[in-house]
Design an enzyme around this catalytic site. Structure first.
Site, PDB file in Angstrom:
ATOM      1  N   TYR A  94      36.441   0.747  29.427  1.00 40.19           N
ATOM      2  CA  TYR A  94      36.880  -0.095  30.560  1.00 40.19           C
ATOM      3  C   TYR A  94      37.861  -1.198  29.990  1.00 40.19           C
ATOM      4  O   TYR A  94      38.925  -1.050  31.077  1.00 40.19           O
ATOM      5  CB  TYR A  94      35.504  -0.834  31.000  1.00 40.19           C
ATOM      6  CG  TYR A  94      35.874  -1.766  32.258  1.00 40.19           C
ATOM      7  CD1 TYR A  94      35.676  -1.086  33.490  1.00 40.19           C
ATOM      8  CD2 TYR A  94      36.171  -3.085  32.083  1.00 40.19           C
ATOM      9  CE1 TYR A  94      36.365  -1.923  34.581  1.00 40.19           C
ATOM     10  CE2 TYR A  94      36.233  -3.646  33.102  1.00 40.19           C
ATOM     11  CZ  TYR A  94      36.314  -3.165  34.442  1.00 40.19           C
ATOM     12  OH  TYR A  94      36.574  -3.874  35.574  1.00 40.19           O
ATOM     13  N   SER A 154      41.576  -7.162  35.640  1.00 41.72           N
ATOM     14  CA  SER A 154      40.342  -8.004  35.168  1.00 41.72           C
ATOM     15  C   SER A 154      40.351  -8.891  34.014  1.00 41.72           C
ATOM     16  O   SER A 154      41.334  -8.675  33.331  1.00 41.72           O
ATOM     17  CB  SER A 154      39.216  -6.825  34.679  1.00 41.72           C
ATOM     18  OG  SER A 154      37.968  -7.386  34.029  1.00 41.72           O
TER      19      SER A 154
END
Ligand SMILES: *[C@@H]1O[C@H](CO)[C@@H](O)[C@H](O)[C@H]1NC(C)=O
Ligand SMILES: *[C@@H]1O[C@H](CO)[C@@H](O)[C@H](O)[C@H]1NC(C)=O
Ligand SMILES: *[C@@H]1O[C@H](CO)[C@@H](O)[C@H](O)[C@H]1NC(C)=O
Length: 317
Positions: free
Chosen positions: A176, A164
């Site tokens: 995350y 990401s």
């Protein structure tokens, strides 16, 4: 001198465009296993590769996800239930994949399965909240990969990891971003280790897309759950207003969330089917023009830009 330098940019782009165009022959011989096919990028990629004639081994978390996918695809596509956080589940999926691909080996492994909740300011979370995400996004990915590698080496195939932009620049608190930084690190070392075996490792870095991971209702729910569960002292230090504004601030990602998931699956397809796959792909204008460039700037500037949307705590100075 400057003219030469200016020429280098279009020339290198041209060279890359030229190299990118070579696509492998005999794609229909190849087996590709994708994790997290219940929804989102994994689901779309499974359907696209199936249409291109590849043998797709779609790993789903739920029976329902697997059945829905099967209804929309050819009989070539096979599904398997896989919980990447459960080592026994990983072992049995590897055994199944090994029997299914036989002597051909596994051409591609796409590590797509991922979660983004709980997400909230670090202090509102518990260690377990961090473990939950890291277990899926990072340790699950590592477990699946190291157990599948012997099948991939056999085919001199590819590993494609979905990281990401949050693995290049930390956008929020919680597990995350750290899990995605971990995916970047694991992919880098694996790429160097696998090169002598003819196995290629690619990383895809999407920006924001409209998936369950960026659902603002779920973000608000996650914030509320963490907020409700903090101590009275924390609630007073941050203040109700901070909590409210944090929920509102989650709306700022909405304009960034692109609906067209094929911007990501096109990168994944290229990494699997091109003669010369790239090491890194970035997907989406926000990744290319905002987050990746920003990640190269000095920390003080990054802190300023990312701090703009942050509310002020009640007892802040
Ligand atoms: C593709 O398959 C054909 C027939 O199986 C084989 O002759 C050919 O060498 C293969 N091409 C590549 C690039 O592997
Ligand atoms: C948080 O607490 C409020 C008030 O006590 C309650 O109405 C709400 O349902 C709780 N939210 C969650 C996600 O637990
Ligand atoms: C709430 O906090 C306690 C103690 O900090 C923790 O043990 C528990 O798992 C948390 N519950 C939720 C739903 O986050």
């Amino acid at each position: 001198m400057w003219v030469l330098l200016l020429l280098l940019v279009p020339l290198s782009l041209l060279y890359r465009w030229y190299k990118d165009r070579y696509i492998l022959e005999n794609l229909t011989d190849k087996y590709v296993l994708i994790t997290g096919c219940d929804s989102g990028f994994g689901n779309l990629l499974a359907r696209k590769l199936d249409r291109r004639g590849l043998h797709v081994l779609a790993a789903c978390l739920t029976d329902r996800g697997a059945e829905e996918l099967k209804k929309q695809t050819s009989s070539r596509l096979q599904t398997v239930l896989l919980d990447v956080t459960d080592s026994n589940s990983v072992k049995s999926a590897v055994k199944w994949a090994s029997q299914t691909v036989g002597d051909k080996g596994l051409w591609g492994l796409v590590n797509n399965a991922g979660i983004s909740f709980p997400c909230a300011p670090n202090e509102w979370l518990t260690k377990e909240d961090f473990i939950k995400i890291v277990n899926v996004n990072l340790l699950g990915l590592v477990d699946v990969t190291i157990n599948m590698l012997h099948l991939i080496r056999k085919a001199r195939g590819r590993v494609v990891n979905i990281a990401s932009v949050a693995g290049r620049i930390t956008i929020s608190g919680g597990g995350y971003c750290m899990s995605k930084y971990g995916v970047e690190s694991f992919s880098d070392s694996l790429r160097r280790e696998m090169r002598p075996f003819g196995v290629k490792v690619s990383i895809v870095e999407p920006g924001f897309f409209k998936t369950q991971l960026t659902n603002t209702d779920l973000i608000k729910q996650s914030l509320e759950k963490a907020w409700n569960n903090t101590t009275e002292e924390i609630r007073q230090s941050y203040g109700q207003e901070y909590f409210k504004k944090s929920c509102e601030a989650s709306q700022t990602i909405v304009p960034l969330c692109k609906e067209d998931l094929s911007l990501v699956t096109d990168c994944l397809e290229h990494a699997l089917t091109a003669v010369y796959p790239r090491t890194r792909y970035s997907a989406g204008w926000d990744a290319k023009l905002l987050f990746l460039p920003l990640s190269y700037f000095p920390t003080s500037l990054v802190d300023f830009v990312l701090g703009i949307a942050n509310p002020k705590p009640a007892q802040g100075v």
